[in-house]
Every structure is written in structure tokens, then in C-alpha cells.
Design a protein around this motif. Structure first.
Motif, PDB file in Angstrom:
ATOM      1  N   ALA A 247      60.296  11.690   0.386  1.00  0.00           N
ATOM      2  CA  ALA A 247      59.642  10.627   1.335  1.00  0.00           C
ATOM      3  C   ALA A 247      58.972   9.256   1.050  1.00  0.00           C
ATOM      4  O   ALA A 247      59.409   8.706   1.861  1.00  0.00           O
ATOM      5  CB  ALA A 247      58.838  11.481   2.428  1.00  0.00           C
ATOM      6  N   VAL A 248      57.895   9.982   0.173  1.00  0.00           N
ATOM      7  CA  VAL A 248      56.993   8.805  -0.194  1.00  0.00           C
ATOM      8  C   VAL A 248      57.893   7.930  -0.725  1.00  0.00           C
ATOM      9  O   VAL A 248      57.862   6.790  -0.342  1.00  0.00           O
ATOM     10  CB  VAL A 248      56.086   9.003  -0.927  1.00  0.00           C
ATOM     11  N   LEU A 249      58.362   7.384  -1.203  1.00  0.00           N
ATOM     12  CA  LEU A 249      59.515   6.969  -1.905  1.00  0.00           C
ATOM     13  C   LEU A 249      60.562   6.254  -1.552  1.00  0.00           C
ATOM     14  O   LEU A 249      60.392   5.156  -1.152  1.00  0.00           O
ATOM     15  CB  LEU A 249      60.712   7.502  -3.147  1.00  0.00           C
ATOM     16  N   VAL A 250      60.940   7.002  -0.496  1.00  0.00           N
ATOM     17  CA  VAL A 250      61.811   6.636  -0.005  1.00  0.00           C
ATOM     18  C   VAL A 250      62.119   5.236   1.298  1.00  0.00           C
ATOM     19  O   VAL A 250      62.495   4.442   2.305  1.00  0.00           O
ATOM     20  CB  VAL A 250      63.467   6.816   0.281  1.00  0.00           C
ATOM     21  N   SER A 256      55.383  -3.906  -0.651  1.00  0.00           N
ATOM     22  CA  SER A 256      54.268  -3.701  -1.399  1.00  0.00           C
ATOM     23  C   SER A 256      55.227  -2.120  -2.066  1.00  0.00           C
ATOM     24  O   SER A 256      54.130  -1.480  -1.731  1.00  0.00           O
ATOM     25  CB  SER A 256      53.213  -3.347  -0.507  1.00  0.00           C
ATOM     26  N   ARG A 257      56.719  -2.097  -1.816  1.00  0.00           N
ATOM     27  CA  ARG A 257      56.757  -0.282  -2.171  1.00  0.00           C
ATOM     28  C   ARG A 257      56.735   0.392  -3.328  1.00  0.00           C
ATOM     29  O   ARG A 257      55.924   1.281  -3.620  1.00  0.00           O
ATOM     30  CB  ARG A 257      59.140  -1.302  -2.847  1.00  0.00           C
ATOM     31  N   SER A 258      56.826  -0.721  -4.402  1.00  0.00           N
ATOM     32  CA  SER A 258      55.995  -0.440  -6.086  1.00  0.00           C
ATOM     33  C   SER A 258      54.886   0.609  -5.633  1.00  0.00           C
ATOM     34  O   SER A 258      53.948   1.940  -5.783  1.00  0.00           O
ATOM     35  CB  SER A 258      56.170  -1.166  -6.861  1.00  0.00           C
ATOM     36  N   ALA A 259      53.682  -0.687  -4.918  1.00  0.00           N
ATOM     37  CA  ALA A 259      52.289   0.133  -5.139  1.00  0.00           C
ATOM     38  C   ALA A 259      52.512   1.175  -3.937  1.00  0.00           C
ATOM     39  O   ALA A 259      51.339   2.380  -4.722  1.00  0.00           O
ATOM     40  CB  ALA A 259      51.528  -0.987  -4.521  1.00  0.00           C
ATOM     41  N   VAL A 260      53.221   1.178  -2.986  1.00  0.00           N
ATOM     42  CA  VAL A 260      52.600   2.931  -2.424  1.00  0.00           C
ATOM     43  C   VAL A 260      53.333   3.440  -2.781  1.00  0.00           C
ATOM     44  O   VAL A 260      52.858   4.850  -2.808  1.00  0.00           O
ATOM     45  CB  VAL A 260      53.689   2.366  -0.617  1.00  0.00           C
ATOM     46  N   GLN A 261      54.454   3.730  -2.872  1.00  0.00           N
ATOM     47  CA  GLN A 261      54.960   4.850  -4.010  1.00  0.00           C
ATOM     48  C   GLN A 261      54.488   5.292  -5.161  1.00  0.00           C
ATOM     49  O   GLN A 261      54.086   6.707  -4.938  1.00  0.00           O
ATOM     50  CB  GLN A 261      56.734   4.358  -4.758  1.00  0.00           C
ATOM     51  N   TRP A 262      53.822   4.864  -6.260  1.00  0.00           N
ATOM     52  CA  TRP A 262      52.963   4.752  -7.002  1.00  0.00           C
ATOM     53  C   TRP A 262      51.756   4.835  -6.603  1.00  0.00           C
ATOM     54  O   TRP A 262      50.794   6.741  -6.957  1.00  0.00           O
ATOM     55  CB  TRP A 262      52.950   4.289  -7.641  1.00  0.00           C
ATOM     56  N   ALA A 263      50.869   4.691  -5.619  1.00  0.00           N
ATOM     57  CA  ALA A 263      49.726   5.365  -4.704  1.00  0.00           C
ATOM     58  C   ALA A 263      50.122   7.094  -4.225  1.00  0.00           C
ATOM     59  O   ALA A 263      49.141   8.237  -4.030  1.00  0.00           O
ATOM     60  CB  ALA A 263      49.668   4.727  -3.830  1.00  0.00           C
ATOM     61  N   GLY A 264      51.353   7.120  -3.455  1.00  0.00           N
ATOM     62  CA  GLY A 264      51.731   8.440  -3.045  1.00  0.00           C
ATOM     63  C   GLY A 264      51.718   9.540  -3.811  1.00  0.00           C
ATOM     64  O   GLY A 264      51.317  10.300  -4.846  1.00  0.00           O
ATOM     65  N   CYS A 265      52.606   8.896  -5.223  1.00  0.00           N
ATOM     66  CA  CYS A 265      52.829  10.484  -6.246  1.00  0.00           C
ATOM     67  C   CYS A 265      51.116  10.557  -6.922  1.00  0.00           C
ATOM     68  O   CYS A 265      50.668  12.123  -7.324  1.00  0.00           O
ATOM     69  CB  CYS A 265      53.199   9.818  -7.635  1.00  0.00           C
ATOM     70  N   ALA A 266      50.853   9.282  -7.508  1.00  0.00           N
ATOM     71  CA  ALA A 266      49.170   9.668  -7.390  1.00  0.00           C
ATOM     72  C   ALA A 266      49.011  10.498  -6.796  1.00  0.00           C
ATOM     73  O   ALA A 266      47.675  11.754  -7.088  1.00  0.00           O
ATOM     74  CB  ALA A 266      48.008   8.608  -7.711  1.00  0.00           C
ATOM     75  N   ALA A 267      48.329  10.471  -5.455  1.00  0.00           N
ATOM     76  CA  ALA A 267      47.799  11.260  -4.572  1.00  0.00           C
ATOM     77  C   ALA A 267      48.194  12.669  -4.457  1.00  0.00           C
ATOM     78  O   ALA A 267      47.674  13.888  -4.320  1.00  0.00           O
ATOM     79  CB  ALA A 267      47.773  11.060  -3.162  1.00  0.00           C
ATOM     80  N   ALA A 268      49.472  12.695  -4.239  1.00  0.00           N
ATOM     81  CA  ALA A 268      49.761  13.943  -4.604  1.00  0.00           C
ATOM     82  C   ALA A 268      49.789  14.430  -6.082  1.00  0.00           C
ATOM     83  O   ALA A 268      49.466  15.873  -5.653  1.00  0.00           O
ATOM     84  CB  ALA A 268      52.035  13.867  -4.644  1.00  0.00           C
ATOM     85  N   LEU A 269      49.550  14.465  -6.871  1.00  0.00           N
ATOM     86  CA  LEU A 269      49.172  14.646  -8.513  1.00  0.00           C
ATOM     87  C   LEU A 269      47.694  14.774  -7.952  1.00  0.00           C
ATOM     88  O   LEU A 269      47.426  15.921  -8.648  1.00  0.00           O
ATOM     89  CB  LEU A 269      49.258  13.768  -8.944  1.00  0.00           C
ATOM     90  N   LEU A 270      47.054  14.681  -7.276  1.00  0.00           N
ATOM     91  CA  LEU A 270      44.849  14.723  -7.578  1.00  0.00           C
ATOM     92  C   LEU A 270      45.431  16.327  -6.398  1.00  0.00           C
ATOM     93  O   LEU A 270      44.531  16.818  -6.630  1.00  0.00           O
ATOM     94  CB  LEU A 270      44.893  13.776  -6.296  1.00  0.00           C
ATOM     95  N   VAL A 271      46.143  15.923  -4.927  1.00  0.00           N
ATOM     96  CA  VAL A 271      46.085  17.292  -4.618  1.00  0.00           C
ATOM     97  C   VAL A 271      46.613  18.820  -4.774  1.00  0.00           C
ATOM     98  O   VAL A 271      45.532  19.341  -4.888  1.00  0.00           O
ATOM     99  CB  VAL A 271      46.500  16.965  -3.164  1.00  0.00           C
ATOM    100  N   LEU A 272      47.494  18.375  -6.343  1.00  0.00           N
ATOM    101  CA  LEU A 272      47.728  19.440  -6.671  1.00  0.00           C
ATOM    102  C   LEU A 272      46.781  20.160  -7.838  1.00  0.00           C
ATOM    103  O   LEU A 272      46.773  20.804  -7.861  1.00  0.00           O
ATOM    104  CB  LEU A 272      49.536  18.861  -7.438  1.00  0.00           C
ATOM    105  N   VAL A 273      46.484  19.567  -8.468  1.00  0.00           N
ATOM    106  CA  VAL A 273      44.900  19.669  -9.620  1.00  0.00           C
ATOM    107  C   VAL A 273      43.586  19.714  -8.393  1.00  0.00           C
ATOM    108  O   VAL A 273      43.594  21.101  -8.891  1.00  0.00           O
ATOM    109  CB  VAL A 273      44.517  17.893 -10.203  1.00  0.00           C
ATOM    110  N   ALA A 274      43.684  18.895  -7.263  1.00  0.00           N
ATOM    111  CA  ALA A 274      42.509  19.937  -6.680  1.00  0.00           C
ATOM    112  C   ALA A 274      42.428  21.266  -6.015  1.00  0.00           C
ATOM    113  O   ALA A 274      41.831  21.697  -6.358  1.00  0.00           O
ATOM    114  CB  ALA A 274      42.119  19.208  -5.469  1.00  0.00           C
TER     115      ALA A 274
END
Length: 298
Positions: A247-250, A256-274
Motif C-alpha cells: 500500500a505504501v509502495l503503490v 516524492s515517490r521514492s522518498a515516501v516509499q523508502w521511508a515507509g519501508c524503513a518505518a515498517a522495519l523499525l516497527v517489526l524490530v521494536a
């Protein structure tokens, strides 16, 4: 003394290549008109160009892109690479039982042994031969699903984004196993269910009829709960993670597509690690309640 009339042989110096001064050059670059030797000639729409002009032209040409960003994909190399890694891992684990002991997703080993790598490595292993149940079917189904839907998603999302989707879905499945299960788990099912979720989200975004995807997910959910020995936690975690990431990717804005996409992936990774660092496994409260799998008790 007499001079030779213009145009006669010997009256003009033979031009040499601007990159190789020791070589004769009877052709000029169509763009900058510098003389070039055969080794420096690059085919152009009309005549030839020099290497420098070709490189400059390539920098100004806009690269073709996938629908949702990233470079256009003609050959889904990430899908083939993931298939190869899964199959290779299956052969390796068939030769040595120690591979499962050291790399399967096992919540106790993560919680009490600090073996964080299991959150990812477990997603590249599968039920071993001789373990009963659906051992061989396990890897066959997962690899068939990856082969069937992976290339399409990779072409839509781009290779790098597709790889991020796959790995984050695999991690999401493992985190759900960590929080909600006590036994050891192997399989790419979390990642595959993430691709199922992504296929639905991408289809909706492109305006396709997604009823077939709904049936596919529904049938697999029924199988998950109807057949004993299947990790519903991994399937659920992968499905939810894959749907969120896709959903974040599409839906990222074009500007600002790339910035939002990679920020969303990074946020998801942080949530999973947390979630792993801050939340306790709910399937057991202490090491004494850990099932004795592979002789490991924390």
C-alpha cells in the motif's frame, strides 16, 4: 621552388583520433566532429559518435521506469534469485540437520539466545524430507506461488522494491511467530502470503478485477487452519505486512515517490524490530515453559 597545387596528395595532414593520437581517423563524430578511429566509433542514428558524446547522451536520456517506481524490469532477476536461494537452502538442509538447528525460526532461541538471524533465515528453509505431513508439498507450493506471481509484482514494483516487499513480509511472518508461537517454524510462507496481499493491493490500485486474488487468499486461509502443523501466525503476519508495504509502495505520491516509499519501508522495519525488542513472546512466560525442540531451552 615550386609548390604543389591544393588537393594533390601530401598537401594535407592525415587526421588522427582524438583519443588515440597514433591512429589515423578518417571518420568524424556526428555530434562534436572530432576525428575518431574504428575502435572509438559508436553506432548512432546517423553515422557514428565518439564515446564521450555517447556517454553524455546516455546521461540525458530518462531511464524507463516500472509502474510504481524503480527501473523497468524486463527479466525478473530477483524472483529467479529468490527461487534459487530457497531451492539451494533446501538441498543444504537435506544434507545436514544442523542447518535446521541453527537457522530455523525458533522463538526461544531469539528471546533467550539472542539469535536474531533466525527471523530471516527461517524464511528460506522448509519442512525436511521424512518429517511427515506435507514435507515436500511445503516447498513445492511456496516455490510455485513465487514463480507464478513474483515476476508480475517485480515488473510492477521494480526489482529493489519487490525485494524489500519480500524480505519485510518474511520478517513480518517471523515476528508474528515470535510473539504468538512457541514451536520452531520454517518456510517462505510468510513472504508468499505477503505477495498475496501485495497482489490484491496492486490489482486494486490498477483497477483490475481482484476477485480471483480474494478467492486465492481465502482458500489458503482455510487450508492454514484446516491442516494441522501449519503456522497460521507466520501466514497472518506475512499477509498483513505485505499488504501494508505494498500500500505504501503503490499509493506514494508521484512527486516524492521514492522518498515516501523508502521511508515507509524503513518505518515498517523499525516497527517489526521494536516489536521483537520490546514485546515479550506471548506463547510462554519464561524459559521453563519453552518446548524442548532440538534440545534447546534458552
Amino acid at each position: 621552388m615550386t609548390s604543389q597545387p591544393p588537393g594533390e596528395p601530401g598537401t594535407q595532414a592525415i587526421p588522427t583520433c582524438y583519443r588515440h593520437p597514433d591512429r589515423e581517423a578518417h571518420v568524424r563524430c556526428q555530434r562534436c566532429e572530432r576525428p575518431i578511429c574504428p575502435d572509438c566509433m559508436r553506432d548512432a542514428s546517423v553515422g557514428f559518435q565518439c564515446p564521450d558524446c555517447v556517454a553524455e547522451g546516455n546521461r540525458t536520456v530518462r531511464q524507463a521506469q516500472a509502474v510504481f517506481g524503480g527501473r523497468a524490469v524486463t527479466t525478473p532477476r530477483v524472483t529467479w534469485a529468490l527461487l534459487a536461494v530457497n531451492i539451494l537452502a533446501y538441498f543444504v538442509q537435506s544434507v545436514s540437520d544442523q542447518v535446521l538447528r541453527d537457522f530455523a525460526m525458533y522463538p526461544a532461541a531469539v528471546a533467550y539466545g539472542g539469535e536474531w538471524w533466525r527471523l530471516i533465515t527461517g524464511a528460506f528453509l522448509h519442512s525436511p524430507l521424512g518429517s511427515g505431513g506435507f514435507a515436500l508439498t511445503h516447498i513445492l507450493f511456496n516455490m510455485w506461488a513465487l514463480y507464478a506471481i513474483g515476476p508480475e509484482l517485480e515488473r510492477r514494483l521494480g526489482s529493489t522494491r519487490f525485494l524489500a516487499l519480500y524480505l519485510l513480509s518474511a520478517l513480518g511472518g517471523s515476528v508474528a511467530v515470535y510473539l504468538l508461537s512457541a514451536g520452531f517454524v520454517v518456510g517462505a510462507s510468510g513472504a508468499i502470503y505477503g505477495l498475496f496481499g501485495a497482489l490484491f493491493v496492486v490489482g486494486r490500485r490498477l483497477g483490475y478485477d481482484v476477485r480471483g486474488v480474494i478467492w486465492l487468499v481465502g482458500i489458503n486461509v482455510v487450508i492454514t487452519f484446516a491442516v494441522p502443523g501449519i503456522s497460521w501466525q507466520g501466514h497472518l503476519g506475512g499477509l498483513v505486512t505485505g499488504a501494508v508495504i505494498s500500500a505504501v509502495l503503490v499509493h506514494a505520491p508521484a512527486r516524492s515517490r521514492s522518498a515516501v516509499q523508502w521511508a515507509g519501508c524503513a518505518a515498517a522495519l523499525l516497527v517489526l524490530v521494536a516489536a521483537v525488542l520490546l514485546l515479550p513472546p506471548f506463547a510462554f512466560n519464561d524459559a521453563a515453559q519453552i518446548p524442548d525442540v532440538f534440545g534447546y531451552r534458552g
